[in-house]
Write an enzyme that holds these catalytic residues in place. Sequence first.
Site, mmCIF file in Angstrom:
data_model
loop_
_atom_site.group_PDB
_atom_site.id
_atom_site.type_symbol
_atom_site.label_atom_id
_atom_site.label_comp_id
_atom_site.label_asym_id
_atom_site.label_seq_id
_atom_site.Cartn_x
_atom_site.Cartn_y
_atom_site.Cartn_z
ATOM 1 N N GLY A 23 0.820 -1.217 0.000
ATOM 2 C CA GLY A 23 0.000 0.000 0.000
ATOM 3 C C GLY A 23 0.851 1.262 0.000
ATOM 4 O O GLY A 23 1.842 1.336 0.708
ATOM 5 N N ARG A 73 -25.993 8.558 10.053
ATOM 6 C CA ARG A 73 -25.352 8.391 8.737
ATOM 7 C C ARG A 73 -23.992 7.714 8.929
ATOM 8 O O ARG A 73 -23.336 7.905 9.960
ATOM 9 C CB ARG A 73 -25.124 9.749 8.064
ATOM 10 N N ARG A 75 -6.908 -2.244 9.242
ATOM 11 C CA ARG A 75 -7.012 -3.714 9.353
ATOM 12 C C ARG A 75 -7.315 -4.090 10.808
ATOM 13 O O ARG A 75 -8.270 -3.590 11.373
ATOM 14 C CB ARG A 75 -5.734 -4.383 8.838
ATOM 15 N N ASP A 83 1.067 -0.530 12.268
ATOM 16 C CA ASP A 83 0.938 -1.834 12.931
ATOM 17 C C ASP A 83 2.202 -2.684 12.809
ATOM 18 O O ASP A 83 2.149 -3.905 12.946
ATOM 19 C CB ASP A 83 -0.266 -2.594 12.347
ATOM 20 N N ARG A 101 1.229 -4.963 -5.424
ATOM 21 C CA ARG A 101 1.363 -6.249 -4.741
ATOM 22 C C ARG A 101 1.711 -7.230 -5.859
ATOM 23 O O ARG A 101 1.101 -7.171 -6.921
ATOM 24 C CB ARG A 101 0.049 -6.626 -4.045
ATOM 25 N N SER A 102 2.699 -8.053 -5.630
ATOM 26 C CA SER A 102 3.164 -8.916 -6.714
ATOM 27 C C SER A 102 3.005 -10.382 -6.361
ATOM 28 O O SER A 102 3.718 -10.899 -5.492
ATOM 29 C CB SER A 102 4.640 -8.604 -7.008
ATOM 30 N N THR A 144 3.357 2.448 6.358
ATOM 31 C CA THR A 144 1.955 2.024 6.310
ATOM 32 C C THR A 144 1.146 2.935 7.209
ATOM 33 O O THR A 144 1.603 3.267 8.309
ATOM 34 C CB THR A 144 1.771 0.562 6.763
ATOM 35 N N ASP A 150 4.987 -4.959 6.498
ATOM 36 C CA ASP A 150 5.684 -6.177 6.918
ATOM 37 C C ASP A 150 5.655 -7.270 5.845
ATOM 38 O O ASP A 150 6.595 -8.061 5.742
ATOM 39 C CB ASP A 150 5.172 -6.686 8.273
ATOM 40 N N ASP A 181 -1.365 2.142 8.780
ATOM 41 C CA ASP A 181 -1.952 1.363 9.883
ATOM 42 C C ASP A 181 -1.131 1.444 11.179
ATOM 43 O O ASP A 181 -1.628 1.154 12.253
ATOM 44 C CB ASP A 181 -2.088 -0.112 9.483
HETATM 45 P P1 ADP Z 1 2.574 -4.767 2.805
HETATM 46 O O1 ADP Z 1 4.032 -4.598 2.507
HETATM 47 O O2 ADP Z 1 1.830 -3.489 2.701
HETATM 48 O O3 ADP Z 1 2.352 -5.523 4.097
HETATM 49 P P2 ADP Z 1 1.773 -7.138 1.282
HETATM 50 O O4 ADP Z 1 1.586 -7.975 2.498
HETATM 51 O O5 ADP Z 1 0.711 -7.182 0.242
HETATM 52 O O6 ADP Z 1 1.971 -5.602 1.600
HETATM 53 O O7 ADP Z 1 3.171 -7.567 0.624
HETATM 54 C C1 ADP Z 1 3.662 -6.883 -0.507
HETATM 55 C C2 ADP Z 1 4.343 -7.844 -1.441
HETATM 56 O O8 ADP Z 1 5.464 -8.461 -0.804
HETATM 57 C C3 ADP Z 1 3.511 -9.023 -1.911
HETATM 58 O O9 ADP Z 1 2.632 -8.682 -2.966
HETATM 59 C C4 ADP Z 1 4.582 -9.992 -2.386
HETATM 60 O O10 ADP Z 1 5.044 -9.653 -3.668
HETATM 61 C C5 ADP Z 1 5.709 -9.725 -1.401
HETATM 62 N N1 ADP Z 1 5.748 -10.775 -0.357
HETATM 63 C C6 ADP Z 1 5.077 -10.832 0.799
HETATM 64 N N2 ADP Z 1 5.340 -11.975 1.486
HETATM 65 C C7 ADP Z 1 6.224 -12.668 0.731
HETATM 66 C C8 ADP Z 1 6.898 -13.942 0.862
HETATM 67 N N3 ADP Z 1 6.722 -14.719 1.937
HETATM 68 N N4 ADP Z 1 7.722 -14.318 -0.140
HETATM 69 C C9 ADP Z 1 7.922 -13.537 -1.219
HETATM 70 N N5 ADP Z 1 7.309 -12.357 -1.411
HETATM 71 C C10 ADP Z 1 6.474 -11.912 -0.466
#
Ligand code: ADP
Length: 316
Positions: free
Chosen positions: A11, A245, A172, A130, A72-73, A126, A103, A128
């Site tokens: 995010g 509301r 969250r 958190d 997000r990948s 983030t 995280d 959040d």
């Molecule tokens: P945030 O960083 O906001 O917590 P996400 O939890 O969606 O966001 O994680 C972001 C990206 O980090 C994921 O879309 C993925 O590409 C990568 N990622 C998260 N956990 C793993 C993992 N265990 N192994 C490889 N890539 C990861």
Amino acid sequence: MNNIAIVCSGGDVSGMNPALKHFVEYALDNGLNPYFIYDGYEGLIDASIIKVDYSYVSGIITRGGTIIGSSRSGRFMHKKYRKIAKNNLDLLNITMLVVLGGDGSFRGLDVFYKEHGIKFCAIPSTIDNDIYATDYCLGVDSALNIIKTSIDAIRDTASSFKHAFVIETMGRDCGYLALVSHLTSGSELCLIPEREYDLKDYEEKFKKQMLEGRRYFIAIVSEGIKQNTNEIAQWFEKKIGIQTRVSVLGHVQRGGNPSIYDRLMAYRFVTHAVDALIQGKEESVVCYVKSGFCLKSIEEVVGKKSLDEDLLRFLK
Ligand code: ADP
């Protein structure tokens, strides 16, 4: 081997652009070649990586979001794509990574480091707030300021119309945004996932306040509570007897221009991240830890205060 890249993952938050600006300037000041990786780990896999200079970051400090995009990948979760990502970095001789993310993004980079040894330093980013072990995450203050502006505006209409407003904040399963917004906006009710509640406990008090002439209520609820926001609104209508509301603030909380605090914290987080990599730290996260309150004697307090050295070093 002094090529260093930055990537935003997960995010986006307001504060990423000031971080990018300082990253480029601080890297160049330290004799490093800065690179941008576009669109999160997707760009790492697709080789959307370019060498940058001052011209890429002029005028971005006031803008929310991130000029290099985030994502997000799903692919980065798979070993074969992480190998492609590693090859892309090798082709450009990039050996150090700074990541702005949550995280989940850190976990991803940790896996990547363990497989391929690319040094990284992470900056908690983030709204959040958190992430364990840091008291502050980039973007939180900007989000709180957006929420404040929204609640202040809602209060104006709530008081004119004799309405209750239930305002839902993001976070969250963390109630930080809701709790701080509650304390700083003077709302009547705050519900967060961390605290058990029973609406019955508020019925008598709120009804009495209505009889005594209260014109409106503001309730702030965090998205992660056990009931949905509409159920809280129905409770106000049925049990307290006031038209209600719902306002779900949603993604507006992530936008807006970065607050002063986030611009400053962007500087500080980035400086510590780049310093850590220059000093050879292999995998780390920059955490901001507050020491809290304490009591001191008058004698200890009346001396001359000097400027924070951590800030002074940015002055060229
Ligand atoms: P945030 O960083 O906001 O917590 P996400 O939890 O969606 O966001 O994680 C972001 C990206 O980090 C994921 O879309 C993925 O590409 C990568 N990622 C998260 N956990 C793993 C993992 N265990 N192994 C490889 N890539 C990861």
